[in-house]
Structure formats: structure tokens, C-alpha cells
Scaffold this motif. Sequence first.
Motif, short mmCIF file in Angstrom:
data_model
loop_
_atom_site.label_atom_id
_atom_site.label_comp_id
_atom_site.label_asym_id
_atom_site.label_seq_id
_atom_site.Cartn_x
_atom_site.Cartn_y
_atom_site.Cartn_z
N LEU A 6 0.75 -1.16 0.05
CA LEU A 6 -0.06 -0.10 0.00
C LEU A 6 0.85 1.53 -0.02
O LEU A 6 1.86 1.18 0.29
N LEU A 7 0.28 2.28 -0.50
CA LEU A 7 0.87 3.81 -0.24
C LEU A 7 0.30 4.25 0.91
O LEU A 7 -1.00 4.60 1.04
N ALA A 8 1.11 4.46 1.89
CA ALA A 8 0.78 5.04 3.24
C ALA A 8 0.96 6.48 3.29
O ALA A 8 2.12 6.87 3.06
N PRO A 9 -0.10 7.30 4.19
CA PRO A 9 0.37 8.70 4.34
C PRO A 9 1.78 8.84 5.33
O PRO A 9 1.79 7.68 6.09
N LEU A 10 2.32 9.75 5.25
CA LEU A 10 3.77 9.74 6.03
C LEU A 10 3.65 9.86 7.62
O LEU A 10 4.19 9.15 8.32
N PRO A 11 2.48 10.57 7.70
CA PRO A 11 2.17 10.58 9.40
C PRO A 11 1.72 9.12 10.02
O PRO A 11 1.70 9.00 11.20
N LEU A 12 1.11 8.47 9.11
CA LEU A 12 0.65 7.01 9.55
C LEU A 12 1.80 6.13 9.84
O LEU A 12 2.57 5.84 8.91
N THR A 13 1.99 5.55 10.99
CA THR A 13 3.42 4.83 11.48
C THR A 13 3.00 3.41 11.14
O THR A 13 2.12 2.86 10.89
N GLN A 14 4.11 2.71 10.98
CA GLN A 14 4.24 1.22 10.78
C GLN A 14 3.40 0.35 12.09
O GLN A 14 2.87 -0.24 11.63
N ALA A 15 3.63 0.94 13.29
CA ALA A 15 3.19 0.50 14.32
C ALA A 15 1.48 0.48 14.11
O ALA A 15 0.62 -0.64 14.49
N GLU A 16 1.09 1.46 13.84
CA GLU A 16 -0.53 1.55 13.52
C GLU A 16 -1.05 0.85 12.45
O GLU A 16 -1.85 0.24 12.56
N LEU A 17 -0.10 0.77 11.28
CA LEU A 17 -0.56 -0.33 10.28
C LEU A 17 -0.38 -1.87 10.81
O LEU A 17 -1.31 -2.57 10.48
N ASP A 18 0.61 -2.12 11.54
CA ASP A 18 0.65 -3.32 12.11
C ASP A 18 -0.56 -3.61 12.98
O ASP A 18 -1.16 -4.68 12.68
N LYS A 19 -0.79 -2.69 13.93
CA LYS A 19 -1.97 -2.76 14.70
C LYS A 19 -3.40 -3.13 13.83
O LYS A 19 -4.27 -3.89 14.40
N THR A 20 -3.48 -2.25 12.88
CA THR A 20 -4.69 -2.41 12.08
C THR A 20 -4.81 -3.76 11.17
O THR A 20 -6.07 -4.20 11.31
N LEU A 21 -3.65 -4.12 10.89
CA LEU A 21 -3.77 -5.50 10.00
C LEU A 21 -3.88 -6.58 11.18
O LEU A 21 -4.64 -7.49 10.92
N LYS A 22 -3.38 -6.53 12.24
CA LYS A 22 -3.57 -7.38 13.40
C LYS A 22 -4.92 -7.72 13.86
O LYS A 22 -5.34 -8.92 13.81
N ASN A 23 -5.51 -6.60 13.91
CA ASN A 23 -6.98 -6.45 14.36
C ASN A 23 -7.93 -6.81 13.41
O ASN A 23 -9.12 -6.71 13.50
N THR A 24 -7.29 -7.24 12.12
CA THR A 24 -8.35 -7.42 10.94
C THR A 24 -9.29 -8.69 11.18
O THR A 24 -10.19 -8.66 10.86
#
Length: 79
Positions: A6-24
Motif C-alpha cells: 500500500l501507499l501510506a500517508p507519511l504521518p501513519l506509522t508502521q506500528a499503526e498499520l501493524d495494529k490495524t492489520l493484526k486486528n483485521t
Amino acid sequence: YFDISLLAPLPLTQAELDKTLKNTDQLVTNIELIDFFEKEDWTDVRSLTFHVWLGDGQKTLLKQDIETVHAKAIQAVQG
């Protein structure tokens, strides 16, 4: 596992994406960043690719199980 890029906005952290995917879904057991790319002319986004590991201690996952979680993951990161 499956990969999701994905293309992610710069302010969005890897940790936030990890958490989002983990909670899927409860079948998601691990998230691993496997690629990260930024370009000078991309001023507000970066490209990330993750392995999304799945597992179920009670049964072998079917293709449909994996496709369902994959679709949920795509919806989660689009939000």
C-alpha cells in the motif's frame, strides 16, 4: 501468509498499520514489514509491503478463509 502492499500517508506509522492489520481477524497471527520505499517526488506517502501470517490451531485454513481475511485487510488499510 499473504502479502499486502500500500501507499501510506507519511504521518501513519508502521506500528499503526501493524495494529490495524493484526486486528483485521482472529486468524491473523503475525505482521512483518518486508519492504519500504520512498521517493523524493512522493512528498506525502511511502510504499509499504507486509507479510500477513494466518493460523488456526483447530483446523487447516481453506483458500476461502485466506481470501476472506485478505479482503478484510484491504478494507482495513483503505480506511
